[in-house]
Design a protein around this motif. Sequence first.
Motif, PDB file in Angstrom:
ATOM      1  N   THR A 847       0.851  -1.181   0.000  1.00 49.78           N
ATOM      2  CA  THR A 847       0.000   0.000   0.000  1.00 49.78           C
ATOM      3  C   THR A 847       0.892   1.236   0.000  1.00 49.78           C
ATOM      4  O   THR A 847       1.795   1.351   0.822  1.00 49.78           O
ATOM      5  CB  THR A 847      -0.875   0.010   1.265  1.00 49.78           C
ATOM      6  N   HIS A 848       0.655   2.121  -0.948  1.00 52.34           N
ATOM      7  CA  HIS A 848       1.405   3.371  -1.007  1.00 52.34           C
ATOM      8  C   HIS A 848       0.464   4.532  -0.741  1.00 52.34           C
ATOM      9  O   HIS A 848      -0.758   4.359  -0.753  1.00 52.34           O
ATOM     10  CB  HIS A 848       2.056   3.531  -2.390  1.00 52.34           C
ATOM     11  N   GLU A 850      -1.325   6.652  -2.205  1.00 51.96           N
ATOM     12  CA  GLU A 850      -1.830   6.929  -3.547  1.00 51.96           C
ATOM     13  C   GLU A 850      -3.318   7.265  -3.479  1.00 51.96           C
ATOM     14  O   GLU A 850      -4.166   6.399  -3.658  1.00 51.96           O
ATOM     15  CB  GLU A 850      -1.580   5.716  -4.456  1.00 51.96           C
ATOM     16  N   PRO A 873      -2.613   5.944  -8.372  1.00 49.04           N
ATOM     17  CA  PRO A 873      -1.939   4.644  -8.228  1.00 49.04           C
ATOM     18  C   PRO A 873      -1.075   4.282  -9.435  1.00 49.04           C
ATOM     19  O   PRO A 873      -1.503   4.414 -10.576  1.00 49.04           O
ATOM     20  CB  PRO A 873      -3.108   3.670  -8.069  1.00 49.04           C
ATOM     21  N   SER A 933       5.930   1.205   3.637  1.00 47.94           N
ATOM     22  CA  SER A 933       5.896   2.408   2.815  1.00 47.94           C
ATOM     23  C   SER A 933       6.174   3.616   3.689  1.00 47.94           C
ATOM     24  O   SER A 933       5.599   3.759   4.760  1.00 47.94           O
ATOM     25  CB  SER A 933       4.517   2.532   2.179  1.00 47.94           C
ATOM     26  N   SER A 946      -4.084   1.801  -4.055  1.00 50.03           N
ATOM     27  CA  SER A 946      -2.900   1.167  -4.650  1.00 50.03           C
ATOM     28  C   SER A 946      -3.284  -0.126  -5.349  1.00 50.03           C
ATOM     29  O   SER A 946      -4.112  -0.892  -4.847  1.00 50.03           O
ATOM     30  CB  SER A 946      -1.870   0.852  -3.561  1.00 50.03           C
TER      31      SER A 946
END
Lengths: 1013, 272
Positions: A847-848, A850, A873, A933, A946
């Motif tokens: 998971t970023h 995004e 994403p 992250s 993401s």
Amino acid sequence: MTVLQPQRVEVTPKSLTGLKDTRGESIRRQLASDHGLEIAEVRSITGYLVKGNFNDSHHEKMVSDLFCDPIIEHGVVNQYILNDTNIFPEKPDVAIQIGFKPGVTDNAAQAGLDGLKTLFPAQSEDAEVSTTMTYIFYGIPNDLDCQWLANQLHNPMIERAIISDQESCENNQWPTLDFPEPPVNIFGIPTTIDLEVDDESLIELSDKGLLALNLEEMQTIQAHYRDPMVRATREREGLPPAAPTDVELECLAQTWSEHCKHKIFAANIHHVDTETGEDSHIDSLFKTHIMKPTFDIAEKVDWLLSLFHDNSGVIEWNSEWSLCIKAETHNSPSALDPFGGAMTGIVGVNRDILGTGLGARPIANTDVFCFGPPDYDGEIPEGLFHPGRVFRGVHAGVRSGGNESGIPTVNGAIVFEERYLGKPLVYCGTVGIMPRRLADGRESHDKTPSPGDVIYMVGGRVGSDGIHGATFSSLELTEESPSSAVQIGDPITQKKMVDMLLKARDDGLLQVTTDNGAGGLSSSIGEMAELTGGAKVDLSQVPLKQVGLSSWEILVSESQERMTVGVRPEDCQEFEKLANLHEVEATAVGTFTDSGDFHILHGEQSVALLPIEFLHDGVPQLQLESEWTPPINEEPSYPQANATDMGDILSRLLGRPNIASKEWWVRSYDHEVIAQTVIKPFCGVNHDAPGDAAVIAPIHGETQGAVISCGIIPRYSDIDTYAMVAGCIDEAVRNAVCVGVDLDRMAGLDNFCWPDSVESEKTPDGRYKLAQLVRANRALDDVCRAYQLPCISGKDSMKNDVIMNGEKISVPPTLLFTLLGNHEDVRKAVSSDFKNSGDVIYLLGQTHQELGASELVTMFRDECGGGIGGIVPAIDTTRNLALYRDLTAAMRQELVVSAHDCSDGGFAVALAEACFGADSGCSVDISEIFNDSNSLDKWGALFGESLGRILVSVKHEDSLQFEEAMANNACFRLGEVCNGDEITITKSGETILQASMSALKQSWQATLDGGGA
Amino acid sequence: MVEIPQVAVLTGFGINCDVETMAVFEMAGAKAHRIHINSLVNGDDSLENYHIMAIPGGFSFGDHLGSGRLLGNRLRFGIREQVRQFVKDGKPVIGICNGFQVLVKMGLLPGDDDVSLQQTASLTLNDSGHYEDRWVTLEFNSDSHCVWTKGLSRMRTPVRHGEGKFVVPDQTVLDQYEQQQQVVARYIDPKDEYPSATNKPLSYPLCPNASMRNIAGVCDPSGLVFGLMPHPEANHSKWLGATWTREDIGEDWKGEGIAVFENGVKYAKENL
């Protein structure tokens, strides 16, 4: 005695204990649900106007054995049933009768006519029927405008309404429509069009004739008629040597339309990227970014059977069967008549399947719609419908078309966004199955026509409906858009034709087949003529709905439910016998030749002679300009939120139309006919949780399956269409992975719906929009190659703009990516719902931070302003594919009990949905995903979108083995499924989201509840 | 004794469950034939060549003028005597969904001893006002002499219809059907203990169409002709169930719905 006046039959439900007037009641509830209108009671009367040689002695039988069900209905002939005070003791406040306009397909009337022929064969020879529906209102609000009410009940483009207001009702003056007499068509002798005029006049010819041809194309046609060789041949055949006939010009316009020739995708594009400094030329996006990657993949695999050239792409499924898939859009017709437009969309794409190879059987439909917000309260430009009404109409059309055809609707999506207010997008897809080989050894995905084969038109007749559909959809929608481009499908005529043609295929009677869609006979015969090198057609043989159609109209009419097939002369008798048995009209209209020409006659007279090569390859390539500068989007603003607030945000997100349950709508599609649907649109203990992808097992009793999924995220286009397309493809793949797809056998379909992207006065930002298209295609190329996912067919619709009152509304660039994959054993398919308390929950994938263009920030924007900017994403195909492969392997070992993809609304939404399916709660700690992250915050973790992430659950006893199987991937053990109503998400011991599952579910289910029981 | 009963699965005019109906009869040990109704009308084929007749589900004539009405008329007027003879010969008939609607509209169900083909009941629009596809649980009348449901207690199947509400003009008619054990299948709440079938109206969506007395299927006085709205053929294998991914299935994947067809085939084998 012959009665010339139509007999007027009226039927209304009896009032028996336990029996309602359901049609009336449905209208009452719909008005309450859509407009908050309270009406005490609505009753209904079905009317039939019957013309034929019937007299009084036929009346009783006509009513009791046909039009009226004597157990539950009252029926009368040539009387007003409203005058019967036993049936209608009280005077209504208003009565409104609705009927079709002349020439509009009236399926109930056709059925009635068929019924008359069963009862009275002798009298019904020339009989005609039309139907009406009368709604009787009691207890309406005092200030209700009757005309407004009538407008809610009918579409003036195809229907008529007549109102009896309170005073008329008091005086027993009931609404009475006449028989809709079709307009008389006057046969126009083919005319010659002088092209030896200046450029301005050439353009005027194109505009006035709705030909949608540009100057260069008109000049190319002009040049063709200057060729001395051409002139000589024409003279010999009795055609005007130096100028086209109207038939020829219309035929060229259809064949060369954007709709048929995809001129933007074929264009030579000069592309500039102001960010990177790129300055390059692309010779056809289609060839470069769609065909090329697919052909490269085709060199490595042996299961791609038919690519791009046929009505749908075909893959080998096993040694006995092939599968094919196609999706189409029907946007313009659906804007004008949502019901008819959508219905012809679905039955039309079914014919693409029937017209693939020697014919495939349609076995599954997909429906994806994009509408304006259902609760939109802004102004609606004149000439457009409220999106709520478009939604209802499109849904009803697709429901009717799919259900009546006996094809299950197994997968789909509905997207809401304001820019679809002008043109809604109505994507209809169909999967087909065909035997690898026929009994005579021919491969059924190959067409095998020879010169001399007889050309048959099969199914419906040709009428003035649907003229100029192909060229019309290649223009933007305006006030002047013609109603003739709108049609209503007739699924039963088509069903009879499907049954008959598939039997003909199996009996080896077909050499070639294709559907009559856009461009009508002009396209269907014109395309097939390319295979033998010519065709000769006599338009006077074509059966017509109404006499008097001119030659060009017969040629280009897009009247529905028609196929064109080629039959060897020696098989014609058997073919016609089969058609007769199935009560399907099949008429020989010409022969295939190898003359090099598409030669069209009307009786003895030649009306068109077009060289096949010029017809198909003569259109000049467009030269277009594209320029990319990244857009600037305002940053969103995030509120302060404690755990309960976060729960409330999740609840609101679940109630967003894009995420909310579509159950009320989807349940009215038959998704199980054919008895093959393994993973359905619904799963979970209460059959109301959302499925990720469909799995079907089309051969009864066998366990090999097929997976159908889709991806669509137009939101991302506002930041970058590259990300939009990458996201769509990953979503389709992820959904398919969730149910256990065979990753080594997946095929894709790309359906682009774009706003006009050719720079012009009307489209000053054409370069940017074209650059969006370039970037979208580059993503398609990159991601499909990385996933080894060949696109086997697709379609583009490039003019999704409306101009009304000078105001232009353009859709956001939208791709629908549909996936068709193999499933090795449907008994190992996995559904999205959590199963048992104690099962371990994992989030797979990284998971970023995004949140750019996410559903969350879009909600914040809608609620209190701000932008949707941020990081959209990004895709990491290598990482995703490795994860998908390991997860698939774990599924084959039956280690996974649920899998649900994280998409709109991110992880938190996926988690809630998986709980809905188990009536469970859950308690999870997401600290670990933060470690993966650097910049992640709780918004990104909970609601970020993401890619490459899947939420799974595993039995406790299998958890260690599962973790081993996923050891090389991002795999976070979050917690357990638990009984109870609570959902709790913690981070490092701190609760960051808390909510009641029942409240979340209530929010999720309420938004799109269509009303009624 | 018939070794392999021959089944005429009717097709044409919008019937669309013919392929799976053939498949389940074959799974149940019969040989299924797809017969276009016109080939019975024009004399190319005859019902007397078959031991069982099945009218599958579908949307014959688009449900216009009332579901099953027009196809019922095609049979009632087109092959009237063939149909009557078939029933009088003691051969089993099943109508599913649209097939049930056809049998009711043509008067073969609930029917009478003379097979007079007079309509006495009807199937009409669901109270919900719309078509829907959802799974229901049926309970069968263990006192019924219906040959198709012998030994069956409950079954999960989907319903897929817009016109499944069984109605009669007069409640005493229903009393009579009940007395004659012609009410064969009812919608029930699976949470209630067996047996739980009741005349008391069940709530939506347990009874998906507000059918009178929760009736899902009826047979004729002989017990040979059976019609029902739900689709037992759609549950031919367990992987088609609504909640099968939540169940511990083991090795046997045969679906609950097959039993109906096995009963019909068994009857034909033993009695024809």
